[in-house]
Design an enzyme around this catalytic site. Structure first.
Site, short mmCIF file in Angstrom:
data_model
loop_
_atom_site.label_atom_id
_atom_site.label_comp_id
_atom_site.label_asym_id
_atom_site.label_seq_id
_atom_site.Cartn_x
_atom_site.Cartn_y
_atom_site.Cartn_z
N GLU A 1 90.70 44.96 -2.81
CA GLU A 1 91.09 43.60 -3.15
C GLU A 1 92.46 43.36 -2.52
OE1 GLU A 1 89.18 41.50 -4.47
OE2 GLU A 1 87.59 42.78 -5.26
N CYS B 1 97.87 36.68 -5.53
CA CYS B 1 97.11 36.96 -4.30
C CYS B 1 96.24 35.78 -3.88
CB CYS B 1 96.28 38.22 -4.47
SG CYS B 1 95.09 38.15 -5.83
#
Length: 459
Positions: free
Chosen positions: A212, A246
């Site tokens: 990720e 993010c």
């Protein structure tokens, strides 16, 4: 923690896994319930840790971290039994006297490595999924968020023996030692640079990984958009956690015709959401450390700042900042910003915008603001990205009903809910062949009389 201690932990967890304890679905559900209860009991301590590390308010800590972990736990407690069941699938005619089924099985001992920006959420969420799937877990939180790492340690120690779930703290040396061990699965959340190293190390043992990562997530604002609402939601998503998210909109890519009005609306929304003096707002957080503070400050071109731009080195705070007249060649467009700085770029037609986005590294998220359904379909179909929203930002990750993950340079694999269970499970394909009949046609010597039969069975 030295290499020998880490090796000892991995060996103990592997022994525990092969004892078969985690294969019991009821064992997993009890473990999840225990963790949920412990997190609820320690909510205030978690809030204090997140305030110490990142300056997060208790409201934001629950909304973006603790509450989402509890939601994932509730989902897994409710669905683990169903997700763990074997699934019968169609059996080909040639094997009609058989049962074909898919059996979800845990990988074994897994490593979860988490970042500092959402240190509680991004540590606990994948760990919850791994536990639900029946694995043992070694959890490695970031050294940059030490207060949150301490409370994670305390919670895990209260809930589980070391051979089932444990936390390894420390920095680069511990990360290196962990990656040298042979895990059955590695789940990493962090930067692209470290993700590449994780994948390289995992390849030594042919260990499967989920990465990720991040990237420059675009926020397209098309001229039919409701600009006031778009500005409100962009400001929320961009400056949440001081931009250290993010999936935050990294930059705005808007139609040239509506740029000035959009910027004016964004300026109004920053004032409404953070006040006239954001750096004095007790609910506005800080940059994680001096290194990242200096990096973000170095990306700000004061000649292009149209709002904000002030920094406080003593408190590691940077005002919500908007930059105009930015080009793709500017310094701020050469890396993921990961801070409260919002550059605005323009396009003259949508096809140009789509082409430009697809020429760059695939982002973790993409956002499109438009009131035209055809435009929304075109952008979401034509652009390559991990996930995203139409007429909102970041909320696509706040559900256990959809998988969350990257694509290309922004990562591989997904988690949350069913996808999280699948990530930490290997699905065995099994045929249970009955013994009361054994068709002779597949055995040599082959006979012409069986030609027609084999064509009937396999066409």
């Amino acid at each position: 923690m030295n290499n020998e201690a880490i090796l000892n932990i991995v060996e103990k967890q592997r022994r525990f896994f092969y004892s078969g304890r985690t294969l019991d679905v009821n064992f997993r559900i009890r473990a999840l319930k225990k963790l949920k209860s412990c997190i609820e009991d320690n909510e205030e301590q978690i809030n204090r840790a997140l305030m110490e590390d990142l300056g997060k308010s208790s409201f934001e800590s629950y909304m973006c971290e603790t509450g989402l972990v509890l939601s994932e736990l509730s989902y897994m407690i409710k669905h683990t039994e169903k997700l763990s069941r074997e699934k019968t699938v169609y059996t080909p005619l040639a094997q009609f006297h058989s049962r074909s089924f898919v059996k979800p099985s845990p990988y074994g001992t897994v490593l979860v490595m988490s970042p500092w920006n959402y240190p509680f959420l991004l540590s606990m969420d994948p760990a919850v999924d791994a536990i639900a799937a029946g694995n043992t877990v070694v959890l490695k939180p970031s050294a940059y968020s030490p207060a949150t790492s301490r409370i994670i340690c305390e919670i895990i120690r209260k809930c589980y023996p070391e051979e089932f779930v444990t936390v390894v703290t420390g920095g680069r040396a511990e990360n290196t030692s962990l990656l040298e061990e042979h895990f059955d699965y590695i789940f990493f959340t962090g930067s692209q640079a470290v993700g590449k190293e994780v994948m390289r190390q995992a390849s030594e043992h042919l260990t499967p990984v989920t990465l990720e990562l991040g990237g420059k997530s675009p926020c397209i604002v098309e001229k039919s958009a409701d600009l006031k609402l778009a500005a409100k939601r962009i400001v929320f998503g961009k400056f949440l956690n001081c931009g250290q998210t993010c999936v935050a909109p990294d930059y705005i890519f808007c139609d040239r015709e509506i740029k000035n009005e959009l910027i004016a609306q964004i300026q109004k929304q920053i004032g409404k959401q953070f006040g006239k003096m954001p750096l004095a707002n007790p609910d506005y957080g800080k940059i994680i450390n001096e290194k990242h503070f200096n990096r973000i400050c170095g990306l700000i071109d004061q000649n292009k700042v149209v709002f904000g731009g002030r920094c406080n080195a003593d408190t590691l705070q940077i005002e919500p900042t908007v930059m105009d007249n930015v080009t793709f060649e500017d310094k701020i467009m050469q890396e993921e910003i990961f801070g409260p700085v919002l550059p605005v770029l323009t396009y003259t037609n949508l096809d140009e915008a789509i082409s430009r986005i697809n020429s760059m590294a695939h982002p973790l998220a993409l956002y499109i603001f438009t009131n035209d359904k055809a435009t929304a379909r075109k952008v979401t179909s034509s652009c390559s990205f991990g996930g995203g929203c139409i007429n909102d930002t970041i909320i696509h990750l706040a559900t256990s009903e959809m998988g969350f993950g990257g694509f290309g340079e922004s990562g591989m694999g997904a988690y949350h809910g069913k996808e999280g269970f699948r990530t930490f499970s290997h699905y065995k394909s099994i045929v249970d062949k009955k013994t009361w009949l054994d068709l002779p046609m597949r055995y040599q010597p082959y006979r012409k009389v069986n030609d027609k039969l084999i064509h009937v069975f396999l066409r």
